[in-house]
Write a protein that holds these residues in place. Sequence first.
Motif, short mmCIF file in Angstrom:
data_model
loop_
_atom_site.label_atom_id
_atom_site.label_comp_id
_atom_site.label_asym_id
_atom_site.label_seq_id
_atom_site.Cartn_x
_atom_site.Cartn_y
_atom_site.Cartn_z
N THR A 494 0.82 -1.17 -0.11
CA THR A 494 -0.03 -0.02 -0.08
C THR A 494 0.85 1.17 0.15
OG1 THR A 494 -1.81 -1.24 1.29
CG2 THR A 494 -1.81 1.35 1.28
N ALA A 495 2.02 1.14 0.75
CA ALA A 495 3.00 2.42 0.73
C ALA A 495 3.50 2.61 -0.53
CB ALA A 495 3.82 2.25 1.83
N LEU A 496 4.15 1.50 -1.25
CA LEU A 496 4.58 1.94 -2.49
C LEU A 496 3.63 2.24 -3.54
CD1 LEU A 496 6.91 -1.42 -2.33
CD2 LEU A 496 7.66 1.09 -2.33
N GLN A 497 2.50 1.77 -3.61
CA GLN A 497 1.14 1.88 -4.78
C GLN A 497 0.94 3.57 -4.34
OE1 GLN A 497 -1.52 -0.99 -3.67
NE2 GLN A 497 -0.90 -2.22 -5.49
N THR A 498 1.07 3.99 -3.04
CA THR A 498 0.59 5.33 -2.78
C THR A 498 1.59 6.31 -3.31
OG1 THR A 498 -0.52 4.51 -0.66
CG2 THR A 498 0.15 7.07 -0.95
N ILE A 499 2.86 5.87 -3.18
CA ILE A 499 3.87 6.70 -3.67
C ILE A 499 3.84 6.85 -5.37
CG2 ILE A 499 6.54 6.73 -4.14
CD1 ILE A 499 6.70 5.34 -1.48
N VAL A 500 3.79 5.68 -5.82
CA VAL A 500 3.27 5.70 -7.44
C VAL A 500 2.41 6.32 -7.56
CG1 VAL A 500 2.81 4.39 -9.30
CG2 VAL A 500 4.61 3.28 -7.71
N ALA A 501 1.14 6.40 -7.00
CA ALA A 501 -0.02 7.34 -7.39
C ALA A 501 0.25 8.62 -7.35
CB ALA A 501 -1.10 6.67 -6.56
N ASN A 502 0.89 9.03 -6.34
CA ASN A 502 1.17 10.43 -6.16
C ASN A 502 2.40 11.18 -6.75
OD1 ASN A 502 -0.91 11.35 -3.90
ND2 ASN A 502 -0.48 9.32 -3.62
#
Length: 874
Positions: A494-502
Amino acid sequence: MANQKAIFTTRNEFEAGRIDSVSFVSYLRFDGENLPTDQSVGGGSYSNSIAWGDGNPTIVDGVVGKASKFNNNHLVWHNWEFPAFSKMSLSFWVKFDPTDFNTWTILATTRGDGYSTNRGIHVAAFTSRSLNIRLYGTNGASIDVYTTTSGQSGKLFEAGVWYHVAVIFDGTNLKAIVNGEQWINIYAGNITFTTLFERSFTLGDMIDGNSYPFSGIIDEFNLCLDDNALTESKAIQYYNEIADGRTIDTQTVDGSIVLAKGFDGLHPTNVPVSWYSPTIDLGGQGQFVDFGYIEAVGQLPSIATTLTFFTRSSADGMAWEEWRQVDIDGMILSTNQRYLEVRIDLATTDGMLTPQLDELRIMEDVYPEPIPELPNTLVRSTDPLTLYIDHENGLSSLGEVKNAYDLIIEEEINGEDKMTFKLPRQDKKRKEVGEDPVEMVAVIGERHYIVKEVIDKRNDDGKIYSEFICEAQWTELRDWYAADIEVVEVSAKTALQTIVANVFREEGDPEFDWTIGRVDIQKKRTLRSDWADVLTLVREVQNTWGGEVLFDTKNKVIHLLDKIGKDSGVRFYYNKNLKNIERTIDTYDLVTRIYPTGKGGLDITTVNNGVPYLENTKWVNGLKLRRKIIPYRWKDERYTIPMNLKEDAQKLLDEMSKPKIAYKLSIHDLSTLSGHEHESFELGDTVTAVDAELFDEEIVNRIVRRKQDVRKPENTEVELAQPFKTLADIQSRALDDQIQTLVESDPLSTTDVQQMTVFNQLLNSRADDGFSSWVHTANGTQFELANAGFSGAWSFKVTPNFNVDAQLTQTVEGVSHRSTYTVSAAVATEGEITKGSSNDAFVGIKVLVYYEGETQPEVHYLGIPDITTNEGGA
């Protein structure tokens, strides 16, 4: 959509399984902490109730998890049905208080509570500290024996010592096995229990006209009947397993399983301990629709700890296939049959560390999403090197660079990955790429690099060549930024996906084309960042959640694995493929004693037997270093709880007390030769180095850094275990910068604590020295000292009474200011709390702050959470 067939995530669910040690199928059970229920202990048509006689006990540390200090209280199964039986055993851990030997102390009995005749069993300690056991059969026969009875052991109890007491009636003899030794053995074959009977069963007293209360501690009580009863050998085995820690602990971490600790305070090392699931009926034909897999959530604090999963299946639940290890992606490899069992092996090589399993799910059908494929990072000596121009619409090939030489790839786990090669200045391909070939893409195998620098040089022979310096394509993540990242207690994925999405994009920027692939790390952590580049944030996730990052530069995918590489089976032999070997022991920054300090000078003396430091000299002793004590003072004001401070300081010390030991090998990579393909190895692989002349033992460890000469594999170098420190590392080392702060579950948030202004602390606010620093005013409502605390070993206890004040008062000297201060308290409540009906009704602590020279106090309310609120409450 995958279907869940079974889940294990609560304490009861894990305890429904079995372990590799002696387990109990109990008729009556008390784990030392939780009040038993009718359903958990059996009982029959006569069963009435289970209750503490007078209030609740004090919950303290037990032999397994927590235990109950009875404090002259008792636990009773009222009016319980006992079936006819031929064998019986009682098993429990006990620690006596000195007052327990002032008179009779009843430990467990079926006597009293209004029954006129005795039936069952009675276990007590006499004033002489001897053990007394009485047996009363349904046939009217009885026996009464002491350890001091003629022919018995003469053994006596001591206060303050843990004893495991096993009382066994095998139909012929009555035995007592205490801490693995036989204390009592006497013939009792004339006593029978051939009819059912009703009696109350009491721990800690005998309920009749007299009182013989128990003040000490009882843990893990089990009454077992018939074939479930302990034998003498099983009682000895159980004691030894607990003493050595060779069992699973389901109580220390609620809802999880970990390795137990032995009496030496350490987890058992190099001995796997297994947990077995109950038999899982898959239903119907019982077969998985397509295939099955396991999902597990757990924690591995270091490479010293492992969780290994196995399954076995059966058509009828009786005849089972062999155990088969679950595949690396969680796939169940057992034959598809109706019944399934899961085995999990927990193991550690470090007695201070344990693996932890928090949740286990057995799934069928299909994965919720496809399993991401990992990249092929292997580069062979025959792989061509190709250059590309990176256009908006994709890569445009400039062809193979055939005359490249000195082609070197240098890489390390969670670190650099760069490639260099040389090309004659007059080479056709060198002229073709032009004078400024930077930012071109260089591809070898399935690895993509970006040309970052080209340097023209002249060698000693006067020949001019160009040296190309390339970075792995994942370094382009430094050029992308993400803003305002805040994820709290989430998984690493979730942390990595949040980074990529932002990812922040300016107008005209291309799409960000990196994605998240496989993420093995399931534990939950927090990440906050105002503004940082994506590569820094990915590394921060790796540092916070753990694991190892693997970049797929061909497909632009970021993977976070528990561990990259495999157990390759490759062996390096001196004079074959091992040319030379070096061992380096780096003792820079070595620490063997740590003095931890938290907020406001908080130390660990209250939870560490009065000692303000922790010590670990295992490694310096093993290396026979002259200096044994190397101190370090660690301060982190985010800590407000001594036990949290101690636990995290111990984790820190365990790492800081180890020297960095590394092996550097020059090897001949034979895998590029025909017939030796099986000897290939990659970064992260586990290999074995054999040099009997230099070392007495084989060196088995991981490749953590590699310098691969692609075209001349005989010049390849690898480093095992720990990367070497460079000179720059040594010159710039700062111990504080290397420490990863480990902040656990303090009652106040990190932000709250950091905002506090500390100018003074109330003396003895944890009740460690009783009322010595307080003016104690009872006024009819008595304050007491309780031997249980949230911070420290003691706390203040008060029983409220309507319209009656109870006060503790202290004068604080030398206050520097009064504009900002904080008052907080940790509160434990007992029984039901009901707020009054008036508008100003309040449940909590009222704080009156008087300043010298002023008659009216400042008034504050510390409301108990979820009970009431009040203006100004905490």
